[in-house]
Design a protein around this motif. Structure first.
Motif, PDB file in Angstrom:
ATOM      1  N   THR A  53       0.847  -1.178   0.000  1.00  0.00           N
ATOM      2  CA  THR A  53       0.000   0.000   0.000  1.00  0.00           C
ATOM      3  C   THR A  53       0.888   1.235   0.000  1.00  0.00           C
ATOM      4  OG1 THR A  53      -1.689  -1.141   1.296  1.00  0.00           O
ATOM      5  CG2 THR A  53      -1.829   1.259   1.225  1.00  0.00           C
ATOM      6  N   TYR A  54       0.564   2.176  -0.865  1.00  0.00           N
ATOM      7  CA  TYR A  54       1.286   3.445  -0.927  1.00  0.00           C
ATOM      8  C   TYR A  54       0.271   4.552  -0.713  1.00  0.00           C
ATOM      9  CZ  TYR A  54       3.717   7.507  -2.828  1.00  0.00           C
ATOM     10  OH  TYR A  54       4.276   8.740  -2.993  1.00  0.00           O
ATOM     11  N   TYR A  55       0.590   5.489   0.163  1.00  0.00           N
ATOM     12  CA  TYR A  55      -0.283   6.648   0.317  1.00  0.00           C
ATOM     13  C   TYR A  55       0.560   7.879   0.596  1.00  0.00           C
ATOM     14  CZ  TYR A  55      -0.022   5.704   5.371  1.00  0.00           C
ATOM     15  OH  TYR A  55       0.406   5.471   6.652  1.00  0.00           O
ATOM     16  N   LYS A  56      -0.024   9.018   0.270  1.00  0.00           N
ATOM     17  CA  LYS A  56       0.656  10.291   0.459  1.00  0.00           C
ATOM     18  C   LYS A  56      -0.356  11.326   0.911  1.00  0.00           C
ATOM     19  CE  LYS A  56       3.386  13.764  -1.702  1.00  0.00           C
ATOM     20  NZ  LYS A  56       4.539  14.075  -2.430  1.00  0.00           N
ATOM     21  N   PHE A  57       0.028  12.083   1.935  1.00  0.00           N
ATOM     22  CA  PHE A  57      -0.786  13.177   2.431  1.00  0.00           C
ATOM     23  C   PHE A  57      -0.106  14.489   2.071  1.00  0.00           C
ATOM     24  CE2 PHE A  57      -1.803   9.756   5.434  1.00  0.00           C
ATOM     25  CZ  PHE A  57      -3.177   9.735   5.279  1.00  0.00           C
ATOM     26  N   ALA A  58      -0.884  15.503   1.782  1.00  0.00           N
ATOM     27  CA  ALA A  58      -0.324  16.824   1.482  1.00  0.00           C
ATOM     28  C   ALA A  58       0.480  17.317   2.683  1.00  0.00           C
ATOM     29  CB  ALA A  58      -1.440  17.800   1.150  1.00  0.00           C
ATOM     30  N   ALA A  90       5.280  10.603   2.038  1.00  0.00           N
ATOM     31  CA  ALA A  90       4.686   9.366   1.542  1.00  0.00           C
ATOM     32  C   ALA A  90       5.016   8.213   2.480  1.00  0.00           C
ATOM     33  CB  ALA A  90       5.190   9.071   0.144  1.00  0.00           C
ATOM     34  N   GLU A  91       4.217   7.177   2.400  1.00  0.00           N
ATOM     35  CA  GLU A  91       4.409   5.983   3.222  1.00  0.00           C
ATOM     36  C   GLU A  91       4.132   4.750   2.380  1.00  0.00           C
ATOM     37  OE1 GLU A  91       5.601   3.938   5.466  1.00  0.00           O
ATOM     38  OE2 GLU A  91       4.650   4.763   7.239  1.00  0.00           O
ATOM     39  N   SER A  92       4.932   3.720   2.574  1.00  0.00           N
ATOM     40  CA  SER A  92       4.718   2.418   1.936  1.00  0.00           C
ATOM     41  C   SER A  92       4.534   1.372   3.017  1.00  0.00           C
ATOM     42  CB  SER A  92       5.915   2.034   1.065  1.00  0.00           C
ATOM     43  OG  SER A  92       6.010   2.864  -0.057  1.00  0.00           O
TER      44      SER A  92
END
Length: 109
Positions: free
Chosen positions: A9-14, A18-20
């Motif tokens: 899972t990859y996500y990014k917040f403004a 980023a986090e994997s």
């Protein structure tokens, strides 16, 4: 029904970065009624964990999900599923919040 799985899972917040997440799991489902099933899943997630001094390290976090779900099919090997899962371990380092809602597309080969 039972199986093993892996995930990324990859996500990014403004303004945060980023986090994997990497995971491995073993799961099982038990059909209760037509389309309704109970499920359990043991999962280990490798994720970034922050200590009280805001220092980041990558750690493996254990999860044990139990829940209920619904799966429907169209008769030609296609279908959808929805699950409502709760983590019984409740590790404070978990990247997930209770409850966890999952959905997916099913297909038969």
């Amino acid at each position: 029904m039972a199986g093993v799985g892996g995930g990324y899972t990859y996500y990014k917040f403004a303004n945060f970065g980023a986090e994997s997440l990497y995971s491995v799991s073993a799961w099982s489902r038990f059909n209760v009624f037509e389309g309704i099933f109970l499920s359990t899943e043991l999962e280990s997630v490798n994720c970034t964990v922050y200590d009280r001094y805001n220092r980041a390290t990558r750690e493996n976090v254990p999860l044990w999900f139990v829940g209920i779900g619904y799966a429907s099919g169209s008769g030609d090997g296609l279908g959808v599923s929805m699950q409502l899962m709760f983590d019984l371990i409740g590790d404070s380092r978990s990247p997930y919040a209770n409850p966890l809602i999952r959905g997916g597309v099913l297909f038969a080969i």
